[in-house]
Design a protein around this motif. Structure first.
Motif, short mmCIF file in Angstrom:
data_model
loop_
_atom_site.label_atom_id
_atom_site.label_comp_id
_atom_site.label_asym_id
_atom_site.label_seq_id
_atom_site.Cartn_x
_atom_site.Cartn_y
_atom_site.Cartn_z
N HIS A 108 0.91 -1.12 -0.07
CA HIS A 108 0.16 0.09 0.14
C HIS A 108 0.90 1.17 -0.01
O HIS A 108 0.65 2.18 -0.76
N ILE A 109 1.95 1.08 0.67
CA ILE A 109 2.84 2.48 0.94
C ILE A 109 3.32 2.62 -0.53
O ILE A 109 3.56 3.91 -0.88
N GLN A 110 3.72 1.64 -1.20
CA GLN A 110 4.24 1.96 -2.66
C GLN A 110 3.44 2.66 -3.26
O GLN A 110 3.71 3.23 -4.29
N THR A 111 1.95 2.44 -3.27
CA THR A 111 1.20 2.99 -4.24
C THR A 111 0.87 4.72 -3.67
O THR A 111 0.04 5.31 -4.49
N LEU A 112 1.44 4.95 -2.54
CA LEU A 112 0.67 6.36 -2.19
C LEU A 112 1.67 7.46 -3.12
O LEU A 112 2.72 7.04 -3.52
N SER A 113 1.10 8.56 -3.02
CA SER A 113 1.89 9.64 -4.01
C SER A 113 3.08 10.46 -3.26
O SER A 113 3.11 10.46 -2.14
N PHE A 114 3.67 11.23 -4.12
CA PHE A 114 4.92 12.14 -3.51
C PHE A 114 4.17 13.03 -2.57
O PHE A 114 4.93 13.08 -1.24
N ARG A 115 2.68 13.31 -2.53
CA ARG A 115 2.24 14.26 -1.68
C ARG A 115 2.33 13.66 -0.26
O ARG A 115 2.55 14.24 0.66
N GLU A 321 -4.94 2.43 9.71
CA GLU A 321 -5.23 3.91 9.72
C GLU A 321 -4.13 4.13 8.35
O GLU A 321 -4.41 5.00 7.28
N LEU A 322 -2.96 3.82 8.19
CA LEU A 322 -2.07 4.09 7.11
C LEU A 322 -2.98 3.13 5.86
O LEU A 322 -2.89 3.69 4.77
N MET A 323 -3.39 2.02 6.04
CA MET A 323 -3.90 1.26 4.94
C MET A 323 -5.14 1.96 4.36
O MET A 323 -5.49 2.00 3.19
N ASP A 324 -5.91 2.78 5.27
CA ASP A 324 -6.96 3.52 4.84
C ASP A 324 -6.56 4.80 3.93
O ASP A 324 -7.56 5.69 3.85
N PRO A 326 -6.03 6.74 1.24
CA PRO A 326 -6.19 6.40 -0.20
C PRO A 326 -5.22 6.99 -0.97
O PRO A 326 -4.43 8.07 -0.36
N PRO A 327 -4.43 6.50 -2.03
CA PRO A 327 -3.49 7.00 -2.84
C PRO A 327 -4.20 8.08 -3.45
O PRO A 327 -5.20 7.79 -4.26
N ASP A 328 -3.65 9.39 -3.26
CA ASP A 328 -4.55 10.34 -3.82
C ASP A 328 -4.32 10.74 -5.56
O ASP A 328 -5.15 11.20 -6.19
N ILE A 329 -3.39 9.75 -6.07
CA ILE A 329 -3.13 9.60 -7.34
C ILE A 329 -3.16 8.31 -7.79
O ILE A 329 -2.41 7.49 -7.47
N ALA A 330 -4.27 7.75 -8.57
CA ALA A 330 -4.27 6.38 -9.03
C ALA A 330 -4.83 6.32 -10.14
O ALA A 330 -5.49 7.07 -10.93
N ASP A 331 -5.01 5.13 -10.82
CA ASP A 331 -5.46 4.96 -12.27
C ASP A 331 -7.03 5.35 -11.88
O ASP A 331 -7.52 4.98 -11.22
N SER A 332 -7.66 6.23 -12.84
CA SER A 332 -8.98 6.44 -12.83
C SER A 332 -10.01 5.13 -13.39
O SER A 332 -9.15 4.46 -13.85
#
Ligand code: ADP
Length: 585
Positions: A108-115, A321-324, A326-332
């Motif tokens: 999940h952490i890998q999917t999170l964005s730069f922000r 908490e971290l799992m929830d 959401p990656p704010d940038i993901a495939d639409s």
């Protein structure tokens, strides 16, 4: 959060915790079956002893007596085997669940964005993935085992005791709750103290991490003593909190010992009185004492479980908490891969801000045709890097759109978008591993020959083969054994290997001396051939031949045009250029 919402949230958490049992159900069932059998043996032992003492011995039935003892030995051999299964497979179950949770969290952490990473501290993230889940393994198997075994033992023993002598059982009914309350309170304060120890340990970890990463700066400033003092401060806090933990632990153990010993005395005293008035016999008293000792084990277990539950679940909660997040940038939804890219890039009225306060880019329009080179110049902090980072969708514009070959980058899959973009930055990150592995990072499926070809293109092949281990040379955690120029060449080789149609050179050579820069420039020029490239350059001589030059300052795009047009205009670019030219002269 409303009350019902809170409840739902809690329920969700437990359900999610339980879902991690699912893949390991056979192991779990085996563990629980063995645990139940152990509890059964424990409950039956006092009754078997009673039968021996009460029936067999007085009746001089020595044959049956020794038979029973023999059976008990066999039963205990089986019990020790069951104990082995519970200890070994129970822990294996816990560790597997812990590893599964860690896997999910890491993915999940890998999917999170730069922000997200802008706001997070590495040390804290590591402690979440590693430390917070430590206790989960224990909770995962001890939880069900302990509650289940304890419940069976307590209820079973209690039933037997009531049938033997309800008056003596009453003694337990009075003392056991006192014992429970005491152990629970002490256990909870132990758990609190242990949390405190953990947070102090986390501080020590953070100190060590930052001091070791910054050891070169510390030594350069001869500030080692300051670092040691800082560390000692944290170390002392850790010592104090751990000492307090041991104090609570000592209170717990001393108190527990006292109550359990006293319990035996009380049982013997009351039992003795009952014998005196002829209400009970010796064998029942002995059986009772055996039950009392069987009783204490589950009580200890139950209280240990409460403590485990509170600390294990706290870790799980932090994980959730971290799992929830959401990656704010993901495939639409409905995103499709970006294929056969030519490399036409268009910014259409793009506005961007990091924090909502300062607008870094305002209504930017750009049109870069495939194969063209666009140079971005201007004062530091103007927004050049930001503009480039919008193309691979590291950040999302507030408004406006960016297209590649006419396709909005929001409608294509992130992985296909990023596969088509190569980025060379000033700061090169090399993973701990060999040079070959580091180059291959550009394309994990590349053959050795392709890696060598890329290294040749980046003009680092000769250097690599001059080292004793060649391509298998180990580069330290941050590639410390390589010079800045060599590291940059490794990163250029990566991009050659990836072969993307779009290239971003973000101050790729700014950290290098002029001579090295000139050498690397050849490799970069070769890399740019036939690709759409965006170049952020500090030294303007390197971008003179760009198809378009854009000057970005705090106000936005200040000027645009080719080198000659901008020089003729004699504006900001010309001033910058002349200033550098003068210095170089
Ligand atoms: P340049 O590349 O022209 O030097 P940047 O694009 O790096 O400029 O930065 C533009 C502005 O955005 C600066 O004011 C900088 O402080 C801010 N900024 C850059 N990166 C971030 C970030 N990750 N989070 C918040 N603000 C940032």
């Amino acid at each position: 959060m409303t009350q019902s919402n809170k409840k739902q949230h809690k329920k969700g958490k437990l359900a999610r915790f339980l879902s991690y049992y699912k893949p390991h159900l056979p192991l779990f069932l085996a563990d629980m079956t063995c645990a139940t059998l152990i509890a059964g043996v424990d409950v039956l032992f006092p009754m078997a002893s009673r039968h021996a003492l009460y029936q067999l011995l007085p009746n001089k039935d020595y044959g049956s007596f020794f038979w029973l003892m023999g059976i008990l030995v066999i039963v205990y051999v089986i019990r020790s085997f069951l104990q082995y299964v519970v200890t070994y497979f129970g822990h294996v179950l816990g560790v597997r669940m812990e590893a599964d949770m860690r896997r999910d969290l890491f993915s999940h952490i890998q999917t999170l964005s730069f922000r997200f990473f802008d706001k997070s501290r590495t040390g804290q993230l590591i402690s979440r993935v590693v430390g917070d889940l430590f206790e989960i393994a224990e909770l995962a198997h001890h939880g069900p085992e302990d509650t289940f075994i304890s419940a069976i033992t307590i209820i079973g023993s209690f039933c037997f005791m009531v049938t033997m002598n309800w008056k003596l059982t009453l003694v337990l009914v009075v003392v056991i709750p006192i014992l429970l309350v005491f152990t629970l309170r002490k256990r909870l304060s132990m758990s609190k103290a242990s949390k405190e120890v953990k947070s102090k340990l986390a501080l020590i970890n953070a100190d060590i991490e930052s001091s070791i990463s910054g050891v070169r700066v510390a030594q350069a400033f001869a500030n080692e003593k300051h670092e040691i003092d800082k560390f000692n401060d944290g170390n002392t806090k850790f010592k104090t909190s751990k000492t307090y933990y041991y104090k609570v632990m000592a209170e717990y153990q001393a108190g527990m010992e006292f109550i359990t010993r006293i319990l035996n005395v009380v049982v013997i005293a009351v039992g003795g009185a009952l014998i005196m008035i002829g209400d009970m016999d010796i064998a029942t008293l002995i059986t009772f004492l055996l039950f009392v000792s069987e009783f204490l084990q589950p009580i200890r277990r139950l209280t240990a479980f409460m403590e485990q539950y509170s600390s294990g679940m706290a870790g799980f909660e932090r994980m959730i908490e971290l799992m929830d997040t959401p990656p704010d940038i993901a495939d639409s939804e409905g995103a499709t891969p970006l294929k056969d890219v030519r490399g036409d890039i268009r910014f259409d009225d793009v506005t961007f801000t990091y924090d909502g306060d300062v607008t870094v880019l305002s209504h930017v329009n750009l049109d870069i045709k495939h194969g063209q080179k666009l140079a971005l110049v201007g004062p530091s902090g103007g927004g050049k890097s930001t503009l480039c980072q919008l193309i691979p969708r590291f950040y999302e514009p507030v408004s406006g759109s960016i297209t590649i070959d006419g396709r909005d980058i929001k409608d294509v899959t992130l992985s296909s978008l990023r596969e088509n973009i190569g980025i060379v930055q000033q700061d090169v990150f090399l993973f701990a591993g060999t040079i070959k592995e580091n180059i291959r990072y550009g394309n994990l499926n590349a053959t050795d020959d392709e890696v060598i070809e890329a290294a040749k293109n980046a003009e680092i092949h000769d250097f690599i083969i001059s080292t004793p281990d060649g391509y298998d040379t180990y580069v330290g955690e941050r590639g410390i054994m390589l010079s800045g120029g060599q590291k940059q060449r490794v990163s250029i080789a990566r991009i050659f290997l990836r072969n993307p149609p779009i290239l971003i050179l973000d101050e790729a050579t700014s950290a290098l001396d002029t001579e090295t820069e000139e050498k690397i420039q050849d490799a970069l020029d070769r890399l740019s051939e036939g690709r759409t490239s965006l170049v952020i350059a500090h030294r303007l001589s390197t971008i003179k031949n760009a198809d378009e030059i854009i000057v970005i300052d705090d106000e936005g795009i200040a000027e645009r045009g080719t080198h000659s047009v901008l020089m003729e205009k004699d504006g900001e670019y010309a001033t910058l250029y002349k200033a550098q030219f003068a210095v170089h002269e």
